[in-house]
Write a protein that holds these residues in place. Structure first.
Motif, PDB file in Angstrom:
ATOM      1  N   THR A   1      -3.529  -0.547   3.672  1.00  0.00           N
ATOM      2  CA  THR A   1      -2.571  -1.032   2.670  1.00  0.00           C
ATOM      3  C   THR A   1      -2.183   0.025   1.637  1.00  0.00           C
ATOM      4  O   THR A   1      -1.343  -0.236   0.787  1.00  0.00           O
ATOM      5  N   HIS A   2      -2.810   1.207   1.720  1.00  0.00           N
ATOM      6  CA  HIS A   2      -2.507   2.287   0.769  1.00  0.00           C
ATOM      7  C   HIS A   2      -2.293   3.573   1.560  1.00  0.00           C
ATOM      8  O   HIS A   2      -3.219   4.380   1.708  1.00  0.00           O
TER       9      HIS A   2
ATOM     10  N   ARG B   1      -4.008   7.875  -4.585  1.00  0.00           N
ATOM     11  CA  ARG B   1      -4.465   6.710  -5.357  1.00  0.00           C
ATOM     12  C   ARG B   1      -5.890   6.918  -5.867  1.00  0.00           C
ATOM     13  O   ARG B   1      -6.230   6.508  -6.973  1.00  0.00           O
TER      14      ARG B   1
ATOM     15  N   THR C   1      -4.015  -3.649  -3.171  1.00  0.00           N
ATOM     16  CA  THR C   1      -2.940  -4.208  -2.361  1.00  0.00           C
ATOM     17  C   THR C   1      -3.539  -5.032  -1.226  1.00  0.00           C
ATOM     18  O   THR C   1      -4.350  -4.516  -0.449  1.00  0.00           O
TER      19      THR C   1
ATOM     20  N   TYR D   1       3.796  -0.839   3.838  1.00  0.00           N
ATOM     21  CA  TYR D   1       3.045  -0.830   2.586  1.00  0.00           C
ATOM     22  C   TYR D   1       3.539   0.332   1.720  1.00  0.00           C
ATOM     23  O   TYR D   1       3.681   1.454   2.201  1.00  0.00           O
TER      24      TYR D   1
ATOM     25  N   GLU E   1       6.129   2.137  -5.451  1.00  0.00           N
ATOM     26  CA  GLU E   1       5.859   1.012  -6.346  1.00  0.00           C
ATOM     27  C   GLU E   1       6.472   1.258  -7.719  1.00  0.00           C
ATOM     28  O   GLU E   1       7.073   0.352  -8.317  1.00  0.00           O
TER      29      GLU E   1
END
Length: 393
Positions: free
Chosen positions: A328-329, A335, A344, A362, A368
């Motif tokens: 999801t990343h 990150r 997420t 994603y 984002e």
């Protein structure tokens, strides 16, 4: 050998330190590894879909990518629409993946996953009953291409079958290099063929492969290392992992003996999962002189930044593999650098479907932030501020 930056330039997280293991002829920009995860994004013949290249290229900032399990030959196919590395179509499909990853500066290994007893005639291209070390079925029911079914009793492999399975791995490993992979990982974990030979309840043989449960793994790893070079070969193990009905009453003696035999080969790395009942990382790290990748999320929640950092700080591993957090990343290293909460959620509805949704859609942190900026500007008050700022300029 580890590349150590000056203290003033040291990254905030040990996960972001570069690493150049002696046996692996690659310099890794960080210690974050994409763990292998089955996603069913292949055509029915086992050729990876074009979207697979997008998925791995998105995650190319990892120190190392390891693909989902790939069957070396349809004799080892464990499920429908799981990819293969047997045919020229397979090689061409994976070449598109490796080229996309390399174009973004990434490094990628192919995981070879022979299902052994795992599988069902309704999900195998051969339409036959799978074979394993012994005639012990996997717990059911199984997911098959057209629903669910009770597992078949596998055929016990003959010695000729065992030799063929090893030859299939060798051929697939050579195909992997032709497809542009930087190396190959043998899946010796999580209930698949090699693990079945190592475990108590799936290896009931009375021949040499039963008396010495490490024999198949040793022969397999040695044969593939001889074919492609030990420095291009990794091995994944999961001592004591109970998934899919596996049972190992006392894993330590088996895996200690296996590592004592394999360590002198100089493999690229060992990819090892920990276990609540058997602390494999702490027990086996002293027996492995090469690079060691730890996976600490197996049968637990998704691995966090803090867990990865603690694993490295404890000295039980050189790198840490991330599964669900990487799903999801796609920009996971960035990150981790930003101390993002990695919150997420997984799109469970599309986790095992066959398209881009729930796979390559994603967002990164940049995406984002851009989406948030666009959403803010779309609000009446936000739009007014944008217009006001434009007028002032």
């Amino acid at each position: 050998m580890t590349n150590t930056a000056p203290a003033s330039d040291a990254p905030a997280s040990g996960l972001l330190s570069p690493y150049s293991p002696g046996h692996l002829g690659l310099s890794l920009p960080n210690r974050i590894v994409l763990a292998p995860m089955t996603r069913f994004r292949a055509r029915e013949d086992g050729t990876p879909l074009p979207v697979v290249a997008d998925f791995y290229a998105q995650r190319a900032t990892a120190g190392l990518l390891v693909t989902e399990g790939i069957w070396p030959h349809r004799r080892g196919q464990s499920g429908w629409r799981i990819p293969g590395l047997e045919t020229e179509e397979h090689v061409a499909g994976w070449r598109a993946v490796t080229e996309a990853v390399h174009a973004r500066g990434g490094r990628i290994f192919a995981q070879l996953m022979h299902g052994g007893r795992q599988g069902h005639p309704r999900s195998r291209l051969l339409g036959d009953v799978p074979a394993g070390p012994s005639a012990v079925p996997t717990p059911g029911p199984l997911h098959v291409k057209d629903g669910k079914a009770e597992p078949p009793v596998p055929r016990e492999m003959s010695v000729d079958d065992i030799r063929t399975a090893i030859d299939d791995h060798v051929a697939a490993a050579r195909n992997a290099l032709r497809a542009g992979f930087d190396g190959v990982e043998i899946h010796g974990a999580n209930s698949y063929l090699t693990h079945q030979f190592l475990a108590d309840n799936t290896n009931l043989r009375t021949d040499a492969y039963g008396r010495d449960k490490t024999l198949f793994a040793r022969e397999l790893v040695t044969a593939v290392a001889d074919a492609i070079g030990a420095g291009r070969l990794g091995l994944r193990l999961s001592p004591g992992n109970p998934q899919f009905g596996m049972a190992e009453a006392d894993p330590a003696p088996v895996y200690r003996a296996l590592l004592d035999a394999l360590d002198p080969l100089g493999l690229a790395y060992l990819h090892l999962t920990d276990n609540d009942d058997y602390p494999a990382l702490a027990d086996l790290r002293p027996r492995w002189s090469g690079a060691l990748i730890a996976n600490v999320g197996e049968n637990h929640g998704p691995t966090t930044r803090e867990q990865g950092e603690r694993t490295l700080a404890a000295g039980v591993a050189d790198l840490v593999s991330y599964g669900r957090a990487f799903l999801t990343h796609p920009d996971l290293p960035a990150r981790i650098a930003a101390k993002d909460p990695l919150a997420t959620p997984i799109d469970m509805e599309h986790l095992y479907t066959h398209g881009a949704k729930g796979y390559t859609d994603y967002p990164t942190m940049e995406e984002e932030a851009e989406a948030a900026k666009t959403a803010e500007a779309a609000k009446p008050e936000g739009a007014a501020r944008v217009l006001s700022g434009a007028a002032a300029r």
